[in-house]
Write an enzyme that holds these catalytic residues in place. Structure first.
Site, PDB file in Angstrom:
ATOM      1  N   ALA A   1       0.825  -1.206   0.000  1.00 42.45           N
ATOM      2  CA  ALA A   1       0.000   0.000   0.000  1.00 42.45           C
ATOM      3  C   ALA A   1       0.868   1.270   0.000  1.00 42.45           C
ATOM      4  O   ALA A   1       0.421   2.327   0.436  1.00 42.45           O
ATOM      5  CB  ALA A   1      -0.971   0.006   1.184  1.00 42.45           C
ATOM      6  N   SER A   2       2.106   1.143  -0.444  1.00 42.30           N
ATOM      7  CA  SER A   2       3.050   2.274  -0.463  1.00 42.30           C
ATOM      8  C   SER A   2       3.060   2.994   0.883  1.00 42.30           C
ATOM      9  O   SER A   2       3.077   4.213   0.950  1.00 42.30           O
ATOM     10  CB  SER A   2       2.678   3.258  -1.588  1.00 42.30           C
ATOM     11  OG  SER A   2       2.632   2.584  -2.822  1.00 42.30           O
ATOM     12  N   ARG A   3       3.041   2.204   1.969  1.00 45.61           N
ATOM     13  CA  ARG A   3       2.840   2.789   3.283  1.00 45.61           C
ATOM     14  C   ARG A   3       4.083   2.814   4.168  1.00 45.61           C
ATOM     15  O   ARG A   3       4.052   3.385   5.253  1.00 45.61           O
ATOM     16  CB  ARG A   3       1.726   2.039   4.031  1.00 45.61           C
ATOM     17  CG  ARG A   3       1.995   0.549   4.215  1.00 45.61           C
ATOM     18  CD  ARG A   3       0.895  -0.147   4.993  1.00 45.61           C
ATOM     19  NE  ARG A   3       0.855   0.223   6.392  1.00 45.61           N
ATOM     20  CZ  ARG A   3       1.750  -0.169   7.296  1.00 45.61           C
ATOM     21  NH1 ARG A   3       2.768  -0.935   6.952  1.00 45.61           N
ATOM     22  NH2 ARG A   3       1.646   0.212   8.550  1.00 45.61           N
TER      23      ARG A   3
ATOM     24  N   THR B   1       7.233   4.230   3.908  1.00 40.77           N
ATOM     25  CA  THR B   1       7.918   5.504   4.139  1.00 40.77           C
ATOM     26  C   THR B   1       7.085   6.395   5.060  1.00 40.77           C
ATOM     27  O   THR B   1       7.599   6.952   6.033  1.00 40.77           O
ATOM     28  CB  THR B   1       8.188   6.226   2.806  1.00 40.77           C
ATOM     29  OG1 THR B   1       9.064   5.412   2.033  1.00 40.77           O
ATOM     30  CG2 THR B   1       8.818   7.587   3.022  1.00 40.77           C
TER      31      THR B   1
ATOM     32  N   ALA C   1       7.448  13.426   3.761  1.00 41.56           N
ATOM     33  CA  ALA C   1       7.438  12.378   2.731  1.00 41.56           C
ATOM     34  C   ALA C   1       6.108  11.637   2.653  1.00 41.56           C
ATOM     35  O   ALA C   1       5.400  11.498   3.639  1.00 41.56           O
ATOM     36  CB  ALA C   1       8.560  11.374   3.003  1.00 41.56           C
ATOM     37  N   LYS C   2       5.811  11.158   1.445  1.00 42.39           N
ATOM     38  CA  LYS C   2       4.664  10.275   1.211  1.00 42.39           C
ATOM     39  C   LYS C   2       5.177   9.019   0.500  1.00 42.39           C
ATOM     40  O   LYS C   2       6.311   8.976   0.041  1.00 42.39           O
ATOM     41  CB  LYS C   2       3.637  10.957   0.300  1.00 42.39           C
ATOM     42  CG  LYS C   2       3.150  12.311   0.774  1.00 42.39           C
ATOM     43  CD  LYS C   2       2.030  12.880  -0.105  1.00 42.39           C
ATOM     44  CE  LYS C   2       2.518  13.444  -1.416  1.00 42.39           C
ATOM     45  NZ  LYS C   2       1.493  14.223  -2.155  1.00 42.39           N
ATOM     46  N   GLY C   3       4.305   8.033   0.351  1.00 49.65           N
ATOM     47  CA  GLY C   3       4.694   6.778  -0.298  1.00 49.65           C
ATOM     48  C   GLY C   3       4.719   6.904  -1.804  1.00 49.65           C
ATOM     49  O   GLY C   3       4.065   7.762  -2.379  1.00 49.65           O
TER      50      GLY C   3
ATOM     51  N   GLY D   1       5.878   3.678  -3.976  1.00 49.88           N
ATOM     52  CA  GLY D   1       6.210   2.423  -4.662  1.00 49.88           C
ATOM     53  C   GLY D   1       5.225   1.996  -5.731  1.00 49.88           C
ATOM     54  O   GLY D   1       5.613   1.492  -6.782  1.00 49.88           O
ATOM     55  N   GLU D   2       3.944   2.172  -5.477  1.00 52.96           N
ATOM     56  CA  GLU D   2       2.938   1.706  -6.447  1.00 52.96           C
ATOM     57  C   GLU D   2       2.555   2.760  -7.489  1.00 52.96           C
ATOM     58  O   GLU D   2       2.508   2.455  -8.678  1.00 52.96           O
ATOM     59  CB  GLU D   2       1.686   1.253  -5.700  1.00 52.96           C
ATOM     60  CG  GLU D   2       1.934   0.057  -4.806  1.00 52.96           C
ATOM     61  CD  GLU D   2       0.758  -0.169  -3.881  1.00 52.96           C
ATOM     62  OE1 GLU D   2      -0.040  -1.050  -4.170  1.00 52.96           O
ATOM     63  OE2 GLU D   2       0.654   0.551  -2.869  1.00 52.96           O
TER      64      GLU D   2
END
Ligand code: FES
Ligand code: FES
Lengths: 160, 304, 415
Positions: free
Chosen positions: B87-89, B91, B259-261, B263-264
């Site tokens: 869930a790009s969570r 970071t 910062a935010k996520g 990866g996806e």
């Protein structure tokens, strides 16, 4: 069972093996060098790439028996003690490594390519590593790494 | 004839489990007798660099030299639960937990001595003054469950944004699509490690290329027909152009250092941008992914 | 800043470039056994018999384990515990795990798995969302074939379309895809000196794995340790349990270290897939180029088990608009059970599928408006203070306009 002798990373290994044993199993299970990876077992992904008598092979497709007498380089044979190979240094510098599973094969394909043609163009580099799948990086930084490795190797040769 | 086209797509992406699902991360920070600082945190590094991100956030927060900070992240008996590497969570969520733990440890370190010069000495001072040398950090994301009938609610936070421009070349005699260029621009707030972030962005585009024009699991009566790389084809180095990645850093106040996520979301615009680029090149629109040669060629013929 | 925003060399890179990084298949122990599962070759039906007694007699076979020998829970799942660790009687997809065979070497395992004979009573399965939604369809899910149904409604959809100068309506389909990480699943289980059962595995979520391993062994979580090795890619496919419980059960029963290693084929058959989706989209735009209405119906084939199906279709619904303000929406998304491989998490998680529809619609409408597609996106995109379709006010860090500006700058397009 048959007896085979392989020279791996400069060392001789003699073992009695099943004639059907694959080279990758010889390397991983008999010699316990675990840096060579298996990704598909059918010659499609390149994770198992090693250098055999100067040329890259997919070690999942080669029988250990047929490699009798051959000289083999695996990822463990690339660095000299703590001294990294320029390709390894370059891959670190540009951030070419993510999960790392494709990397040993990718580095060995790069080495074979640059050993043969140090001046490889970008298209030749992409061709040279096209047998090595990487699902993480999108290849851009790997190609960048290969180019930096070329420079490093050329510079070190000039220094000699 | 080969024809060029350019396509665009822009997207948003809600990170985190969302929908009020408990989205928690924990981290422990401890200063040791030998002067090292260990962060115990359940970050799984699937290759995306999460380990490095936690390390960098810890070093920044503690304000000590990086040699002294180590992350222990792979044994469940040593670290608390930090949720999934999904869930790009990591970071945002787990990064916040590391930030929390390290801020608390830093405070304790300052209590022992205003000036931190030698961590070994500092450790002794902390012990003598009975100051905690091991502290816990925690973060929970705030989202609200949506109503199933109206969908109203706050399902995710924060959102990451992205836009891409893709240039393709389509051979109108074979239907083959070549990807010539991709520009990927993303807003994931403050970027903790630019090289790693670019790695994610570029890798995402490559996966997007596969999704757009190559990949499909063929299933017949529940049976997967293509079960290896010989027939499940993913992009090789020859299918992916040199991708250019940029970040616009729109700082998120609740994120660790903003910062935010990411990866996806980095993979998402690629496929629709390619579909739009194909249209721009040859005037046909593909409604079914993937846009294989056969499909593109058929569409061109039907359009003629 | 000292460390944030700086290109530190990732600490795990040295192991990875030297071949020293340890992935689960690189782990070996003295006296280690090998285990593997026989998987169902039919998509829906009942297992009548398996030649377990014959398999036990084969060379190298130490144990043959069926569901009755699992000490605790016999199924797992990230939300619903519906995926069998070993099937009791009903199989719902090709690839369901039937029996676990433990041998003392790799070759015997391969051989034993080949000799397994299963008798089934095969049922008529459902393989498309359309069939699964028919009234007389066999029920694959728990009482219904609809795992999840979410609606998002805002404004007034009919009024919204009345405002439109242009409307476009289309059907989009996205395919099933595979994560194709390079490292096939593997796990090694063994007992630690302190009596806990330890599982080495490459996983996205070690604490969840611990919970499931403890459940199936019927022990408390502190009796289980998960060691997360170097992970050879994941992309969502290492969220559900795969070899973890099998390795743990084999060690629990044999008291010996056990390795489970998948081939690429088994990897592809076993783990979740990206939801294929059908997306009906109707989008309207006003004469000023403002999006005014969206009606969307999204159907996701969730396959035989729930996994993250609800969450994936929710994500699809929430992201159905794209990053744009649309005041009138009527969105519905359904996750539907079939006897296909189960769908679950894959990079982008539902939000990767819908932009095929939403972003194609954007280009179609831009063309009708005779407006540059990038400009069309720009004038409709979110900014701080915008409301999403779910009525969420975006209060900070809304960088979409900046992203589009950057593209416009590079491409020299006037917005
Ligand atoms: S494992 Fe040999 S090519 Fe894939
Ligand atoms: S770095 Fe993961 S496959 Fe290449």
């Amino acid at each position: 069972m048959i007896e085979v002798t392989l020279k791996i990373n400069g060392k001789m290994y003699t073992r009695k093996i099943n004639p059907m044993l694959r080279l990758i199993d010889f390397i991983r299970d008999e010699i316990k060098l675990k840096g060579t990876k298996e990704g598909c077992g059918e010659g499609e992904c390149g994770a198992c790439t090693v250098i055999m008598n100067g040329k890259t092979v997919n070690s999942c497709l080669v029988l250990a028996a047929s490699a009798n007498g051959a000289e083999i380089t695996t990822i463990e044979g690339l660095s000299n003690g703590d001294h990294l190979h320029p390709i390894q240094e370059a891959f670190i510098e540009v951030g070419a490594v993510q999960c790392g599973y494709c990397i040993p094969g990718m580095i060995l394909s790069t080495k074979a390519l640059l050993d043969e043609n140090l001046d490889a163009t970008e298209a030749q580099i992409k061709e040279g590593i096209s047998g090595n799948l990487c699902r993480c990086t999108g290849y851009t930084k790997i190609v960048e790494g290969v180019k930096i490795a070329q420079k490093k190797i050329i510079n070190s040769q000039e220094g000699d | 004839m080969k024809k060029r086209g350019v396509g665009f797509a822009s997207i948003f992406y809600g990170t985190g489990y969302g929908n009020g699902f408990p989205d928690e991360s924990r981290a422990t920070a401890e200063i040791k007798e030998d002067g090292s600082i260990i962060i115990y945190v359940g970050v799984s590094d699937v290759g995306s660099g999460g380990l490095s991100i936690m390390w960098q956030i810890a070093i920044e927060t503690l304000g000590v030299n990086k040699e002294f900070v180590k992350i222990k992240h792979n044994n469940t008996s040593m670290m608390h639960d930090s949720g999934t590497a999904a869930a790009s969570r990591q970071t945002y969520n787990t990064g916040n937990a590391v930030l929390d733990a390290c801020s608390k440890l830093k405070k304790n370190m300052m209590l022992a001595s205003e000036e931190v010069t030698n961590l070994k000495v500092l450790y002794k001072q902390m012990v003598t003054k009975r100051i905690e040398t091991r502290v816990e950090g925690y973060f929970k994301a705030t989202t609200k469950e949506v109503n199933l009938e109206t969908g109203q609610g706050n399902p995710y936070w924060p959102y990451t944004f992205g836009a891409q421009m893709v240039t393709v070349e389509v051979d109108d005699e074979t239907g083959k699509v070549d990807i010539l260029d991709i520009v990927s621009v993303n807003d994931a707030g403050k970027i903790v490690n630019p090289v790693l972030a670019a790695g994610q962005a570029i890798g995402g585009c490559a996966m997007g290329i596969g999704y757009a024009i190559m990949e499909e699991v063929f299933v017949n009566k529940g049976e997967i027909k293509n079960r290896n790389f010989s027939n499940y084809i993913i992009p090789t180095s020859k299918d992916v152009p040199n991708i250019k990645s940029y970040f616009v850093e729109d700082i998120e106040g609740t994120g660790p250092y903003g910062a935010k996520g990411l990866g996806e979301p980095v993979m998402i615009p690629t496929a629709p941008a390619i579909i739009n680029a194909i249209y721009d090149a040859v005037g046909v629109r593909i409604y079914d992914l993937p846009a294989t040669c056969d499909k593109v060629l058929l569409a061109i013929k039907n359009n003629a | 800043m000292q460390a944030v925003g700086v290109n530190y060399t990732r600490p795990d890179v040295y192991g990875k470039i030297s071949g020293k990084a340890v992935y689960p298949d690189d782990i070996e122990f003295e006296g280690m056994l090998y285990a593997g599962v026989k998987r169902s070759t039919i998509a829906y039906g009942k297992v009548l018999s398996i030649n377990i007694d014959e398999i036990k007699q084969l060379p190298g076979v130490e144990y043959v384990i069926d569901y009755t020998m699992i000490p605790g829970a016999i199924s797992h799942g990230v939300i619903f515990k519906d995926i069998p660790i070993l099937v009791k009687d009903i199989v719902k997809r090709i690839g369901d795990c039937l029996i676990l065979i433990v041998t003392n070497d790799k070759e015997s395992l391969k051989n034993a798995l080949k000799q397994v004979k299963v008798e089934y009573e095969e049922y008529e399965g459902v393989f498309t969302v359309d069939d699964a939604l028919k009234e007389d369809a066999p029920i694959i899910g728990d009482g219904s074939n609809i795992l999840y149904d979410i609606k998002i409604k805002a404004g007034n959809i009919d009024e919204g379309f009345k405002e439109a100068l242009h409307i476009t309506e289309n059907l989009y389909c996205s395919q099933m895809t595979e994560h194709a990480f390079l490292q096939p699943e593997a796990a090694v289980a063994c007992y630690d000196d302190d009596g806990t059962l330890k599982v080495y595995v490459a996983t996205q979520y070690p604490h969840y794995d611990r919970e499931e391993v403890a459940r199936c062994l019927n022990v408390s979580e502190d009796k289980v340790k998960i060691i997360n090795t170097t992970i050879g890619g994941a992309f969502g496919a290492r969220e559900d349990i795969n070899p973890q419980c099998h390795a743990a059960i084999a060690t629990y029963i044999s008291k010996k270290p056990v390795k489970v290693l998948y081939t690429r084929e088994e990897s592809i058959i076993s783990h979740s897939k990206r939801h294929p989706m059908k997306m009906h989209y109707k989008t309207g735009v006003t004469k000023d180029g403002k999006l005014c209405a969206l009606k969307a119906r999204i159907y996701g084939d969730t396959g035989a088990y729930a996994s993250w199906g609800m969450n994936v279709l929710r994500k699809a619904a929430v992201h159905a608009t794209g990053p744009y303000v649309i005041p009138n929406v009527d969105i519905q998304a359904l996750a539907v059970y079939t006897n296909n491989p189960y769908s679950g998490a894959m990079r982008g998680f539902g939000a990767t599928q819908v932009p095929l529809a939403s972003e194609s619609q954007m280009d179609i409408l831009a063309e009708k408006l005779n407006m540059h597609p990038l400009k069309f996106r720009y004038i409709n995109s979110f900014e701080v203070g915008s409301n999403t379709a779910t009525g969420q006010k975006l209060v900070s860090s809304v960088g979409i306009k900046k992203c589009i500006e950057k593209i416009a700058e590079i491409a020299e397009i006037k917005l």
